[in-house]
Write a protein that holds these residues in place. Structure first.
Motif, mmCIF file in Angstrom:
data_model
loop_
_atom_site.group_PDB
_atom_site.id
_atom_site.type_symbol
_atom_site.label_atom_id
_atom_site.label_comp_id
_atom_site.label_asym_id
_atom_site.label_seq_id
_atom_site.Cartn_x
_atom_site.Cartn_y
_atom_site.Cartn_z
ATOM 1 N N HIS A 170 0.868 -1.169 0.000
ATOM 2 C CA HIS A 170 0.000 0.000 0.000
ATOM 3 C C HIS A 170 0.908 1.223 0.000
ATOM 4 N N ALA A 171 0.322 2.382 -0.192
ATOM 5 C CA ALA A 171 1.116 3.589 -0.418
ATOM 6 C C ALA A 171 2.181 3.844 0.649
ATOM 7 N N PRO A 172 1.866 3.730 1.957
ATOM 8 C CA PRO A 172 2.896 4.047 2.956
ATOM 9 C C PRO A 172 4.125 3.154 2.897
ATOM 10 N N SER A 173 3.964 1.905 2.454
ATOM 11 C CA SER A 173 5.112 0.984 2.437
ATOM 12 C C SER A 173 5.833 0.940 1.096
ATOM 13 N N ILE A 225 3.905 -7.915 -7.614
ATOM 14 C CA ILE A 225 3.596 -6.856 -6.651
ATOM 15 C C ILE A 225 2.142 -6.449 -6.855
ATOM 16 N N GLN A 226 1.333 -6.604 -5.837
ATOM 17 C CA GLN A 226 -0.087 -6.294 -5.930
ATOM 18 C C GLN A 226 -0.423 -5.164 -4.961
ATOM 19 N N GLU A 227 -0.846 -4.024 -5.512
ATOM 20 C CA GLU A 227 -1.249 -2.923 -4.642
ATOM 21 C C GLU A 227 -2.618 -3.203 -4.039
ATOM 22 N N ASP A 228 -2.727 -2.956 -2.745
ATOM 23 C CA ASP A 228 -3.999 -3.076 -2.042
ATOM 24 C C ASP A 228 -4.745 -1.753 -2.218
ATOM 25 N N GLY A 229 -5.338 -1.562 -3.386
ATOM 26 C CA GLY A 229 -5.992 -0.311 -3.734
ATOM 27 C C GLY A 229 -5.542 0.186 -5.091
ATOM 28 N N ARG A 230 -6.005 1.366 -5.450
ATOM 29 C CA ARG A 230 -5.633 1.977 -6.729
ATOM 30 C C ARG A 230 -5.245 3.426 -6.463
ATOM 31 N N THR A 231 -3.963 3.683 -6.373
ATOM 32 C CA THR A 231 -3.466 5.034 -6.152
ATOM 33 C C THR A 231 -2.390 5.333 -7.189
ATOM 34 N N ARG A 280 0.418 -4.911 -10.354
ATOM 35 C CA ARG A 280 -1.015 -4.791 -10.607
ATOM 36 C C ARG A 280 -1.672 -4.077 -9.436
ATOM 37 N N GLN A 281 -2.882 -3.580 -9.683
ATOM 38 C CA GLN A 281 -3.666 -2.907 -8.655
ATOM 39 C C GLN A 281 -5.030 -3.572 -8.527
ATOM 40 N N GLY A 282 -5.727 -3.290 -7.435
ATOM 41 C CA GLY A 282 -7.069 -3.823 -7.243
ATOM 42 C C GLY A 282 -7.774 -3.079 -6.134
ATOM 43 N N ARG A 283 -9.051 -3.342 -5.975
ATOM 44 C CA ARG A 283 -9.782 -2.642 -4.924
ATOM 45 C C ARG A 283 -9.243 -3.057 -3.557
ATOM 46 N N PRO A 284 -9.240 -2.161 -2.592
ATOM 47 C CA PRO A 284 -8.636 -2.451 -1.293
ATOM 48 C C PRO A 284 -9.410 -3.515 -0.525
#
Length: 253
Positions: free
Chosen positions: A12-15, A41-47, A63-67
């Protein structure tokens, strides 16, 4: 054709700022001839805050996806895990030298071993490291050993779920990570220990970063009511799997 180890990372963004260190630790891994790694690497969200930190490397897929939390992100990433083995690497952690080769060797040598873990050092903000007492003996971990230890020691396992290396088919059969707001990785570890023998390497396999933004350091993580509920369902799942006597590998008898 090369055989693959899939590295799965939820971020996620902070890490995201720590991805460069994780990538460096991956690049320093040496694998036997004929083996390669691929990092999902899978983002927990879309930012727009994570992708700038993703390394430009053909061996890395972002990739990204909904949190939905790190467990959801990792499980979604499994849809693209096209290797025989899956290694967990949290975005803020680093692999120690030789980790992948040791994990691979343990499972390649013994088909009855379904998963592997290794010794962990806390990686503190000042750059120093700190270990933990109570590691198990180097070698095999029998079914139920982690579950029983965890239940008898205030829900603290003697091996760390952030170090898991697991056969992909076994991970899929277990259903990936638990649908919990936290402790989803502990739930996976205990489920694996209920159905398959594991392995512990006494050599350091992971630097576990301690920092102010990590999820396990937040007040919500230690809320007593939620923690009790998480631990109850984690143990119930593990005990139910053991009760039904499903085992890996499946007997041909």
């Amino acid at each position: 054709m090369s055989r693959r180890i899939i590295i799965v990372t939820a971020v996620h963004a902070p890490s995201a700022r720590f991805l460069a260190d994780a990538y460096k630790s991956l690049c320093e891994q040496e694998l036997p001839e004929g083996w390669e790694w691929h990092w999902l690497i899978q983002e927990d969200g879309r930012t727009d805050e994570v992708e700038p930190h993703v390394p430009d490397d053909d061996r890395v897929t972002f990739r990204q996806g909904r949190p939905g939390g790190p467990g959801v992100a990792r499980t979604i990433a499994l849809a693209h895990a096209d290797g025989e083995y899956v290694k967990i690497l949290d975005a803020d952690d680093q692999l120690a030298p030789g980790t992948l080769a040791r994990d691979l060797a343990a499972l390649e040598a013994d088909p009855s071993i379904g998963w592997a873990t290794s010794r962990v050092l806390d990686f503190l903000p000042d750059g120093s490291t700190a270990g933990f007492p109570g590691d198990p003996e180097h070698g095999p971990i029998e079914c139920r050993a982690v579950v029983d230890y965890w239940a008898a020691h205030d829900y603290r396992a003697q091996v760390h779920p952030a170090t898991l290396f697991v056969r992909r088919d076994l991970l899929l059969a277990i259903g990936g990570w638990m649908a919990l707001p936290a402790s989803e990785d502990t739930g996976l570890l205990l489920a694996l220990n209920s159905v398959a023998r594991g392995w512990f390497s006494s050599e350091v396999g992971l630097l576990y970063r301690k920092w102010e933004g990590q999820m396990t350091g937040q007040a919500s993580h230690v809320d007593a009511d939620e923690r009790d509920a998480r631990m109850a369902v984690v143990e119930a799942r593990a005990r139910a799997l053991d009760h039904f006597q499903w085992r890996y590998p499946v007997s041909s008898d």
